[in-house]
Design a protein around this motif. Sequence first.
Motif, mmCIF file in Angstrom:
data_model
loop_
_atom_site.group_PDB
_atom_site.id
_atom_site.type_symbol
_atom_site.label_atom_id
_atom_site.label_comp_id
_atom_site.label_asym_id
_atom_site.label_seq_id
_atom_site.Cartn_x
_atom_site.Cartn_y
_atom_site.Cartn_z
ATOM 1 N N ASP A 35 0.963 -1.193 0.274
ATOM 2 C CA ASP A 35 -0.203 0.400 -0.004
ATOM 3 C C ASP A 35 0.879 1.241 -0.079
ATOM 4 O O ASP A 35 0.264 1.932 -0.240
ATOM 5 N N MET A 36 1.779 1.210 0.084
ATOM 6 C CA MET A 36 3.224 2.417 0.529
ATOM 7 C C MET A 36 3.862 2.271 -0.924
ATOM 8 O O MET A 36 5.001 1.130 -0.681
ATOM 9 N N MET A 37 3.345 3.121 -1.877
ATOM 10 C CA MET A 37 3.831 3.234 -3.188
ATOM 11 C C MET A 37 6.272 3.260 -2.614
ATOM 12 O O MET A 37 5.981 2.926 -3.784
ATOM 13 N N SER A 38 6.529 4.194 -1.745
ATOM 14 C CA SER A 38 8.081 4.139 -1.385
ATOM 15 C C SER A 38 8.303 2.344 -1.211
ATOM 16 O O SER A 38 9.565 2.886 -1.858
ATOM 17 N N ASP A 39 7.560 1.835 -0.512
ATOM 18 C CA ASP A 39 7.936 0.382 -0.458
ATOM 19 C C ASP A 39 8.474 -0.276 -2.050
ATOM 20 O O ASP A 39 8.729 -1.075 -2.603
ATOM 21 N N LEU A 78 8.718 1.609 -4.839
ATOM 22 C CA LEU A 78 9.960 2.021 -5.530
ATOM 23 C C LEU A 78 11.321 1.565 -5.149
ATOM 24 O O LEU A 78 12.319 1.713 -5.101
ATOM 25 N N LEU A 103 -4.417 0.903 -2.874
ATOM 26 C CA LEU A 103 -4.084 1.910 -2.061
ATOM 27 C C LEU A 103 -5.083 2.190 -3.880
ATOM 28 O O LEU A 103 -4.882 1.524 -4.809
ATOM 29 N N ASN A 161 -4.691 6.061 -6.540
ATOM 30 C CA ASN A 161 -4.838 6.118 -6.202
ATOM 31 C C ASN A 161 -4.029 6.778 -7.662
ATOM 32 O O ASN A 161 -3.230 5.625 -7.915
ATOM 33 N N PRO A 162 -4.031 8.079 -8.478
ATOM 34 C CA PRO A 162 -3.272 8.092 -9.614
ATOM 35 C C PRO A 162 -1.909 7.289 -10.080
ATOM 36 O O PRO A 162 -1.189 6.898 -10.429
ATOM 37 N N GLN A 163 -1.390 7.474 -8.315
ATOM 38 C CA GLN A 163 0.075 7.188 -8.456
ATOM 39 C C GLN A 163 0.134 5.830 -7.928
ATOM 40 O O GLN A 163 1.586 5.737 -7.827
ATOM 41 N N ARG A 187 1.037 5.495 -12.153
ATOM 42 C CA ARG A 187 3.043 6.831 -12.136
ATOM 43 C C ARG A 187 3.766 5.370 -11.384
ATOM 44 O O ARG A 187 4.834 5.623 -12.251
ATOM 45 N N THR A 188 3.610 4.960 -10.278
ATOM 46 C CA THR A 188 4.791 4.371 -9.784
ATOM 47 C C THR A 188 5.035 2.794 -10.031
ATOM 48 O O THR A 188 5.709 2.383 -10.650
ATOM 49 N N GLU A 241 4.363 2.575 -13.421
ATOM 50 C CA GLU A 241 5.095 2.902 -14.398
ATOM 51 C C GLU A 241 6.554 2.502 -14.524
ATOM 52 O O GLU A 241 7.122 2.521 -15.131
ATOM 53 N N THR A 285 -9.531 9.464 -14.261
ATOM 54 C CA THR A 285 -8.296 9.522 -14.154
ATOM 55 C C THR A 285 -8.172 8.500 -13.996
ATOM 56 O O THR A 285 -6.765 8.448 -14.999
ATOM 57 N N LEU A 301 -4.969 6.964 -17.543
ATOM 58 C CA LEU A 301 -3.173 7.051 -17.247
ATOM 59 C C LEU A 301 -3.216 6.339 -17.417
ATOM 60 O O LEU A 301 -2.586 5.071 -18.219
#
Lengths: 142, 117
Positions: free
Chosen positions: B32-36, B38, B51, B53-55, B58-59, B61, B79, B83
């Motif tokens: 659920d954490m996009m930083s994880d 990445l 999660l 949302n658009p991020q 993006r993550t 991608e 949105t 995307l």
Amino acid sequence: MSEDCIRLEFDVDSENFASAGMASEAVKTKLKQLGINMQDVRRVAIAMYEGEINMVIHAKGGKATVDIFPHRVDMILADKGPGIADIDLAMKEGYSTAPDNIRALGFGAGMGLPNMKKNTDAMKIDSVQGIGTTIYMTVNLH
Amino acid sequence: MKISKIVEILKAEALTCKDKLSDEVISACAADMMSDVLAFVKDQAVLVTGLCNPQVIRTAEMMDIRCVLLVRGKRPDATILDLAEAKGIVVLCSPHRMYVACGLLYKAGLCGGEDCV
Ligand SMILES: Nc1ncnc2c1ncn2[C@@H]1O[C@H](COP(=O)(O)OP(=O)(O)O)[C@@H](O)[C@H]1O
Ligand SMILES: [Mg+2]
């Protein structure tokens, strides 16, 4: 700027969290078009995206300048946000001042700056409290 | 495993890039954490997440993830779907919760990356 450098410039807007990451996405697309290998493209994308998100969530946006050379990519992320009081502390995994509403969006785990460092060959942070932060990153291309 | 198999196992619905359902994927990650994502994801092709949302797109991608599976019946807005469609990322949505969704996929042979044979 030498002839074999491609410069990309972006205004990173913080009004709308949904659009955060557009600059990184454009850089990634460009690098792929140039035929850069996937591993290097991903390192640039990760470093730039975490930096871009930071400008949005911690600094009300800023400017990103990306110079693509044949053998390296330079990224400069400059903002006029609050600055970073203790850079060594900010670089620690898990350190974050992000509020809970940012964590609910999937960021704010304190992994951004260390991951930017991990994915770049050089990284330097210039930050002055009350003035802003500029982060310089370089990824060598193979 | 084909993405269409994930659809079948998880009673999921494909919301974007339906032309890619016959693409093969071999490993997945869940967060659920996009930083994880990445920081820790290597070459996993599927991201399972709660999660929405658009991020998330993006993550995906940034990490060359080709399929995003939204659990607990989360319905992304236009949105997010636009995307994903533009980036060629298959978005699936399943009524299962995270634990069960991951368990079913693992049982069916979709590995986590470090355990792939
Ligand atoms: N551009 C910036 N301007 C001001 N502070 C920043 C900036 N980037 C990072 N920081 C500070 O450094 C901390 C750690 O950053 P990071 O590792 O990316 O974690 P996170 O963004 O998840 O909080 C942030 O919580 C914030 O306090
Ligand atoms: Mg961050």
